[in-house]
Design an enzyme around this catalytic site. Sequence first.
Site, PDB file in Angstrom:
ATOM      1  N   ASP A   1      -7.189  -1.348  -4.287  1.00  0.00           N
ATOM      2  CA  ASP A   1      -8.196  -0.950  -3.291  1.00  0.00           C
ATOM      3  C   ASP A   1      -9.127   0.120  -3.849  1.00  0.00           C
ATOM      4  O   ASP A   1     -10.333   0.104  -3.600  1.00  0.00           O
ATOM      5  CB  ASP A   1      -7.508  -0.411  -2.026  1.00  0.00           C
ATOM      6  CG  ASP A   1      -6.669  -1.461  -1.325  1.00  0.00           C
ATOM      7  OD1 ASP A   1      -7.003  -2.657  -1.428  1.00  0.00           O
ATOM      8  OD2 ASP A   1      -5.676  -1.082  -0.676  1.00  0.00           O
TER       9      ASP A   1
ATOM     10  N   ASP B   1       0.853  -1.188   0.000  1.00  0.00           N
ATOM     11  CA  ASP B   1       0.000   0.000   0.000  1.00  0.00           C
ATOM     12  C   ASP B   1       0.886   1.234   0.000  1.00  0.00           C
ATOM     13  O   ASP B   1       2.005   1.205   0.529  1.00  0.00           O
ATOM     14  CB  ASP B   1      -0.910   0.023   1.227  1.00  0.00           C
ATOM     15  CG  ASP B   1      -1.987  -1.046   1.173  1.00  0.00           C
ATOM     16  OD1 ASP B   1      -2.453  -1.356   0.064  1.00  0.00           O
ATOM     17  OD2 ASP B   1      -2.357  -1.578   2.234  1.00  0.00           O
TER      18      ASP B   1
END
Length: 199
Positions: A178, A144
């Site tokens: 995401d 991420d």
Amino acid sequence: MSLRKAYLLIFIILIVDQVSKIFVKTNFILGEEVEVFRWFKILFIENEGMAWGTEIPGTYGKLFLTIFRLIAVGGIGYWLWDSVKRKHSSNYLIVAIALILAGAFGNIIDSVFYGVIFDDSHAQLATLFTDQPYGKYFHGKVVDMFYFPFWHGTLPSWLPIWGGKDFTFFNAIFNVADMAISTGVGVLIFFNKKAFHKN
């Protein structure tokens, strides 16, 4: 929308997702941060693949999660195929399913392969296709990097529960996959009538 166009959308999202992850993984040390704007930063973290960095405890927790996600992706893939073949499905629905499928598959790639193609990112830049991998198949960590701390400060003491505490809005750190999942779910929620309307 045709199945070919849906697959093209999925392919583009996967390429952008994986290129951005590999770039961050090989150019950032774990925890390293670059400020793009005051409210937007590139912050490299890794998680076990669940929302908000949640982990399933136990030796086989990660393996269970990855296998579950593979099964879920198979189901979503069938949902996409079936929706396109019906020929009366809304483009809103097909785009939403394609976004969710692309996002889920993007994070699965990390979970399945990153443990064996990268070495550790702690205190060093990771190497792609290393001979000293940090994990094994189905045990990779999801990369991420997008962080939007729009506001950070101490909340007023008169607020119940959170009053006087340090607070950041918005403190989630996420990736392209995401974003694709969130956008797809958002389309299904906010354009529900159009998504499930038969032309």
